[in-house]
Design a protein around this motif. Sequence first.
Motif, mmCIF file in Angstrom:
data_model
loop_
_atom_site.group_PDB
_atom_site.id
_atom_site.type_symbol
_atom_site.label_atom_id
_atom_site.label_comp_id
_atom_site.label_asym_id
_atom_site.label_seq_id
_atom_site.Cartn_x
_atom_site.Cartn_y
_atom_site.Cartn_z
ATOM 1 N N ASN A 38 0.824 -1.201 0.000
ATOM 2 C CA ASN A 38 0.000 0.000 0.000
ATOM 3 C C ASN A 38 0.862 1.257 0.000
ATOM 4 O OD1 ASN A 38 -2.206 -1.697 0.180
ATOM 5 N ND2 ASN A 38 -2.342 -1.550 2.408
ATOM 6 N N ALA A 39 0.318 2.313 -0.577
ATOM 7 C CA ALA A 39 1.018 3.591 -0.624
ATOM 8 C C ALA A 39 0.023 4.725 -0.393
ATOM 9 C CB ALA A 39 1.734 3.777 -1.962
ATOM 10 N N PHE A 40 0.572 5.855 0.018
ATOM 11 C CA PHE A 40 -0.217 7.068 0.187
ATOM 12 C C PHE A 40 0.417 8.143 -0.683
ATOM 13 C CE2 PHE A 40 -1.252 11.030 2.618
ATOM 14 C CZ PHE A 40 -2.619 10.990 2.405
ATOM 15 N N VAL A 41 -0.363 8.754 -1.569
ATOM 16 C CA VAL A 41 0.157 9.676 -2.571
ATOM 17 C C VAL A 41 -0.461 11.053 -2.375
ATOM 18 C CG1 VAL A 41 0.305 10.182 -5.033
ATOM 19 C CG2 VAL A 41 0.503 7.809 -4.232
ATOM 20 N N LYS A 42 0.378 12.084 -2.412
ATOM 21 C CA LYS A 42 -0.086 13.468 -2.450
ATOM 22 C C LYS A 42 0.356 14.072 -3.768
ATOM 23 C CE LYS A 42 0.517 14.478 2.491
ATOM 24 N NZ LYS A 42 1.111 15.474 3.425
ATOM 25 N N ALA A 43 -0.534 14.797 -4.409
ATOM 26 C CA ALA A 43 -0.187 15.478 -5.661
ATOM 27 C C ALA A 43 -0.791 16.874 -5.639
ATOM 28 C CB ALA A 43 -0.699 14.695 -6.864
ATOM 29 N N LEU A 44 -0.004 17.856 -6.017
ATOM 30 C CA LEU A 44 -0.420 19.239 -5.897
ATOM 31 C C LEU A 44 0.075 20.011 -7.108
ATOM 32 C CD1 LEU A 44 -1.750 21.224 -3.883
ATOM 33 C CD2 LEU A 44 0.500 21.565 -2.875
ATOM 34 N N GLY A 45 -0.834 20.743 -7.751
ATOM 35 C CA GLY A 45 -0.456 21.556 -8.895
ATOM 36 C C GLY A 45 -1.407 22.714 -9.060
ATOM 37 N N ALA A 46 -0.912 23.817 -9.637
ATOM 38 C CA ALA A 46 -1.742 24.993 -9.916
ATOM 39 C C ALA A 46 -2.487 25.452 -8.666
ATOM 40 C CB ALA A 46 -2.738 24.686 -11.033
ATOM 41 N N ALA A 47 -1.842 25.321 -7.496
ATOM 42 C CA ALA A 47 -2.501 25.692 -6.244
ATOM 43 C C ALA A 47 -1.842 26.902 -5.590
ATOM 44 C CB ALA A 47 -2.463 24.509 -5.278
ATOM 45 N N GLY A 48 -1.002 27.595 -6.314
ATOM 46 C CA GLY A 48 -0.291 28.724 -5.730
ATOM 47 C C GLY A 48 1.075 28.312 -5.223
ATOM 48 N N GLN A 49 1.990 29.259 -5.201
ATOM 49 C CA GLN A 49 3.367 28.956 -4.829
ATOM 50 C C GLN A 49 3.488 28.504 -3.377
ATOM 51 O OE1 GLN A 49 5.686 28.958 -7.230
ATOM 52 N NE2 GLN A 49 7.070 27.997 -5.752
ATOM 53 N N GLY A 50 2.674 29.096 -2.495
ATOM 54 C CA GLY A 50 2.778 28.755 -1.073
ATOM 55 C C GLY A 50 2.578 27.282 -0.788
ATOM 56 N N PRO A 51 1.446 26.692 -1.179
ATOM 57 C CA PRO A 51 1.251 25.266 -0.941
ATOM 58 C C PRO A 51 2.294 24.386 -1.611
ATOM 59 C CG PRO A 51 -0.845 26.321 -1.411
ATOM 60 C CD PRO A 51 0.222 27.346 -1.671
#
Length: 302
Positions: A38-51
């Motif tokens: 099992n794995a846990f994945v976080k993906a973040l894009g186009a959410a502003g430079q801070g995050p």
Amino acid sequence: MRARINHLLGARVIASSVSGDSGVLPGAQIQVQTSQGNAFVKALGAAGQGPLDLLRQEIALNPLLPPEAPGPELLWSVDEELPGLGSWVAVGYRMRSTVRPIDLSWPEDDVAALVRAVRSIGEIQAPDDPMFLPEEKTFPTDAWETLADRRPAGLAKHSPWLAGRLEGLAEIATHAPEAIAGTGLQHGLLRVQNVLLPLAPDEAPLVTDWIRGGAGAPFLDLVAMLLHVRVHGGPPPEATLRRYGLPPGTDQDAVTCWIAVLAGHYVRSSLEPPPPEMPEVRAAEHRLARAAVAWLQTRLGY
């Protein structure tokens, strides 16, 4: 990005589900079951430079955690520009099948296990590394002073108890540099959803979202967590402390000072305009502010 994540997982995906909790940061959070675990994945894009920078900080900090810290094992990370889609950052962690979320009906066993898990963090020596800065130098402790100077109109929404007490609370907070100083490892952003409890007594808990880290007094994370427990329908924090106690050697006045600092921080932050990329954060801070002010009333006895 989906194709890249599938490749980095290195195994056939059997099932996946999006986390019901948005986490500290915006973006996708996905539980993945593969043919190799099992794995846990976080993906973040186009959410502003801070995050994006905060997720980058989490990726950089994770390998620096002491071996005994209950953090997840980092498997891989991605940080790149995607054609026509801007910057994207993603990270994958190994997820043990022997942990579970906290039961939010708050059975006594879960409260006890949560306290043990959080206390164990503060008992670990913080690494001697620039990413683990002293809390007394990084956590804002001047909120009550600012509120006393500005007297914002929204202050009355929190509690009428605050009227006429802002200067006194600011005086309590001036003792924060001594009260919160220490060398214990700090998570700094603990919430109920960060802690996964073991399914068996001989297993270890798992604590996620190590974004900031720090060094401070061993009780800081525990006190902050009990506020989150309260806003999720859990027991009053003072009752929990009476039942399970604080780390050995903890000064009660230092705890009261830390509660005052947290209350001021949440009150002041909740009155600020919401950041565009995280519009729900002010409502959460308002709930924490109310819980912290109520706890502070109990501690001060007036």
